[in-house]
Design a protein around this motif. Structure first.
Motif, PDB file in Angstrom:
ATOM      1  N   GLU A  36       0.840  -1.199   0.000  1.00  0.00           N
ATOM      2  CA  GLU A  36       0.000   0.000   0.000  1.00  0.00           C
ATOM      3  C   GLU A  36       0.877   1.252   0.000  1.00  0.00           C
ATOM      4  OE1 GLU A  36      -2.378  -0.360   3.523  1.00  0.00           O
ATOM      5  OE2 GLU A  36      -3.853  -1.610   2.504  1.00  0.00           O
ATOM      6  N   PRO A  37       0.404   2.326  -0.648  1.00  0.00           N
ATOM      7  CA  PRO A  37       1.149   3.580  -0.595  1.00  0.00           C
ATOM      8  C   PRO A  37       1.259   4.075   0.855  1.00  0.00           C
ATOM      9  CG  PRO A  37      -0.605   3.676  -2.248  1.00  0.00           C
ATOM     10  CD  PRO A  37      -0.799   2.411  -1.477  1.00  0.00           C
ATOM     11  N   ALA A  38       2.362   4.709   1.205  1.00  0.00           N
ATOM     12  CA  ALA A  38       2.594   5.172   2.573  1.00  0.00           C
ATOM     13  C   ALA A  38       1.524   6.161   3.028  1.00  0.00           C
ATOM     14  CB  ALA A  38       3.978   5.820   2.671  1.00  0.00           C
ATOM     15  N   TRP A  39       0.963   6.934   2.115  1.00  0.00           N
ATOM     16  CA  TRP A  39      -0.029   7.958   2.448  1.00  0.00           C
ATOM     17  C   TRP A  39      -1.449   7.411   2.568  1.00  0.00           C
ATOM     18  CZ3 TRP A  39      -3.420   7.409  -1.405  1.00  0.00           C
ATOM     19  CH2 TRP A  39      -2.945   7.003  -2.648  1.00  0.00           C
ATOM     20  N   PHE A  40      -1.653   6.138   2.253  1.00  0.00           N
ATOM     21  CA  PHE A  40      -2.998   5.558   2.199  1.00  0.00           C
ATOM     22  C   PHE A  40      -3.646   5.553   3.579  1.00  0.00           C
ATOM     23  CE2 PHE A  40      -5.671   1.583   2.122  1.00  0.00           C
ATOM     24  CZ  PHE A  40      -6.709   2.148   1.406  1.00  0.00           C
ATOM     25  N   GLY A  41      -4.896   6.072   3.651  1.00  0.00           N
ATOM     26  CA  GLY A  41      -5.610   6.202   4.923  1.00  0.00           C
ATOM     27  C   GLY A  41      -6.589   5.097   5.234  1.00  0.00           C
ATOM     28  N   GLY A  42      -6.621   4.051   4.423  1.00  0.00           N
ATOM     29  CA  GLY A  42      -7.542   2.935   4.659  1.00  0.00           C
ATOM     30  C   GLY A  42      -8.803   3.061   3.822  1.00  0.00           C
ATOM     31  N   TRP A  43      -9.524   1.957   3.722  1.00  0.00           N
ATOM     32  CA  TRP A  43     -10.748   1.912   2.911  1.00  0.00           C
ATOM     33  C   TRP A  43     -11.913   2.524   3.673  1.00  0.00           C
ATOM     34  CZ3 TRP A  43      -8.858   1.114  -1.507  1.00  0.00           C
ATOM     35  CH2 TRP A  43      -7.844   0.188  -1.722  1.00  0.00           C
TER      36      TRP A  43
END
Length: 146
Positions: free
Chosen positions: A61-68
């Motif tokens: 997952e991208p480091a900036w990803f905040g979740g679904w």
């Protein structure tokens, strides 16, 4: 894409997005799962579970990803977001038809008020879902005959 939008990458959602591009043939769209399965170092395919179809995730997952953000995620929206949403719905020229994602896309295409512009597609979908919930805000109603 789906990670920016925080919309779960179900097979159906991936197919919908690819078809909306208008440049993929039906057989190519149907081959997405097989293509991703051939790159297990990049993609992780998850089996159907908890009401989800197959999901195609990035292995990393991208480091900036905040979740679904699921449509059924509990309400964490501020009163200001609900106020802006309610004001938007008062527009007499606004017509919302179709399934949940079609309504969300229509709203985005209308031009969102300032307080809603920073919402991701997944968050906006969650907002609309909560607005339809008779146990929740119940700001919207759904008429299956229209």
């Amino acid at each position: 894409g789906l990670y920016c939008d925080r919309a779960t990458p179900t097979l159906a959602e991936i197919h919908r997005r690819i078809r909306s591009l208008g440049c993929w043939e039906h057989c190519e769209v149907q081959a997405i799962t097989r293509l991703c399965a051939r790159a297990p170092d990049v993609y992780k395919l998850t089996p159907p579970s908890k009401g989800h179809s197959i999901r195609i995730l990035l292995r990393k997952e991208p480091a900036w990803f905040g979740g679904w953000v699921e449509p059924t995620t509990p309400d964490t929206f501020s009163a200001a977001v609900w106020q802006d949403f309610g004001n938007m719905l008062e527009n007499p020229s606004l017509t919302l038809k179709g399934c949940l994602i079609q309504v969300v896309i229509t709203l985005k295409n209308q031009g969102l008020p300032q307080g809603l512009r920073d919402l991701t597609l997944g968050e906006l979908r969650n907002l609309v879902h909560l607005a339809l919930d008779p146990k929740g805000k119940s700001v919207l109603t759904y008429d299956p005959l229209k």
